[in-house]
Design an enzyme around this catalytic site. Structure first.
Site: not given
Lengths: 289, 289
Positions: B93, B167, B235
């Site tokens: 990711s 994602k 994050k």
């Protein structure tokens, strides 16, 4: 075979009464506008709420709101028919405080009370797969559960009023999740991804939900005819914030989404669209370049 | 049988490489800390990324972040082994812009690129049931899909970078839904309902989700050891807001939840707890009376 009175034979009450008849119960139905109540084979039609309630072991009310039920409960003719040992089950979605007021009022007649709002819509009512969130005394719940099981899956969630609180929690999660899905759909569209393919990819994962699949598709397909109206979602958010205020709680996301549904319904005048139309409020914050 | 190089044999990369071996492929593995890579029966261990990549038809990178992959791609020894027709699949990711930069960089070598981040965690990696969101050229996807199917369910969601965007959308929905569930759990607890019973009652309905069932239980059971860290969720929210900024988008709920995860991780110092610990940030706004 239990003698049951069903008050309110509308979109939800009608299939629920039919399922009680199908389960073998002795069902008497009453509806304010008698002509609106379709004939239900095997059920008796009463002319008044009092006539329906007289002699019933279980009374199920599924009126439009808490005021409508309380109006019926206040009728002196009906009060004269109430009997010790009856159980009144309020299945409409009303305020927790209204449910507690109903229960308190009935206590003096020896009538037990459950608040048992449902989730699952008319499809769930027809298929007898409603989620039934029940507040009230545990013993009363145990007595009523076999009857409620003919309508779906009853779960006892706490004392009087908590069935309604559970329904509010349900509506709040739905409202906020619609807001989350709207932002995801916009990000995907503007970033050049295919939202339908992403919804498919996310199926079964941590971000998946009925709201992602159904409401997400309504947003990106511009298919916003009401299955559940934005105006009703606003009413639900208002009830949640009233309850939060009563409990002295700060619920920041619920407060934000209440404000945004208010913008959608009141300022933009789109309360008649589906609650997935919150996407339009988000688009209005993001003018096309 | 395809010759595959797997770069990065960590918690996710290890079971993925094993599933590729089990599917009958010729797999060469490389890990930065060689000792950390457990022996995988049937796979060849390479001493360098270049040795792993040399002659491979498919290169799968599953490093810690985009910088780590780009560092490997920049090694002159590795660049000397790149061959026209190879497909590099970035499964970590990373940011959408990093994915596009990888793709652009490899184009000059005639190497095709897909960004294919996953959802489902180590359990999904072991069971080969990962949701795989794939961005890149449709023809390249068609070539790689049979290999990816040994790891889970690949779905092509758009051009280069959109796998990563999908994602991010996934992570954003999860973060906001955690916020929604936290408010519902608090409302239920303070209103006297049993949250576990309500979660059970809502199962299968419009408000239901994995987050309601799993993270909701973590909140009310005070079971906040990290399965996914709040710091990682922060994050993710930062990456979403960076991407929204790049696209000129206003995403109000994502922005709010970013701020609140920042409060949880930075001001309250709880970034090492599970992301369901956002409940503690909500509790801190609601001091006990």
């Amino acid at each position: 075979m239990v003698k049951i009175a069903c008050l309110g034979i509308g979109l939800m009450g009608d299939p629920m009464a039919r399922n009680l008849v199908a389960a073998g119960h002795d069902v008497t139905i009453w509806n304010r506008t008698r002509a609106k109540a379709k004939a239900i084979c095997g059920a008796t039609v009463a002319d008044t709420p009092a006539a329906a309630v007289a002699g019933a072991e279980i009374i199920i009310s599924m009126m439009s709101d808490g005021h409508a039920t309380l109006a019926i409960q206040s009728e002196s003719e009906l009060r004269g028919t109430l009997q010790h040992g009856q159980i009144w089950i309020e299945m409409a979605s009303i305020k927790p405080a209204e449910a507690r007021a109903q229960a308190d009022d009935l206590t003096s007649f020896g009538v037990a009370h459950l608040d048992a709002p449902v989730s699952g819509g008319t499809a769930g009512a027809i298929a007898a797969t409603l989620a039934i969130m029940v507040g009230g005394d545990a013993g009363t719940f145990a007595s009523a559960a076999p009857i409620l099981s003919a309508l779906g899956r009853p779960v006892h969630v706490g004392p009087s009023g908590t069935g309604q609180l559970a329904k509010l929690a349900n509506q709040g999660i739905v409202g906020i999740t619609i807001g989350a899905v709207a932002e995801a759909m916009l990000l995907l569209e503007k970033g050049g991804a295919n939202p339908a393919a992403v919804r498919d990819a996310l199926r079964g994962g941590f971000a998946d939900s009925t709201v992602l699949q159904l409401h997400g598709a309504r947003m990106t397909d511009d298919d916003l005819d009401a299955r559940a109206k934005a105006a009703i979602q606003l009413k639900d958010m208002n009830n949640i914030m009233d309850e939060a205020h009563n409990l002295g709680l700060s619920l920041p996301m619920s407060a934000d989404i209440q404000t945004r549904f208010k913008t959608l319904c009141c300022d933009m005048g789109l309360g008649g669209l589906d609650h997935a139309a919150l996407y339009l409020e988000l688009l209005a914050r993001n003018p096309k370049d």
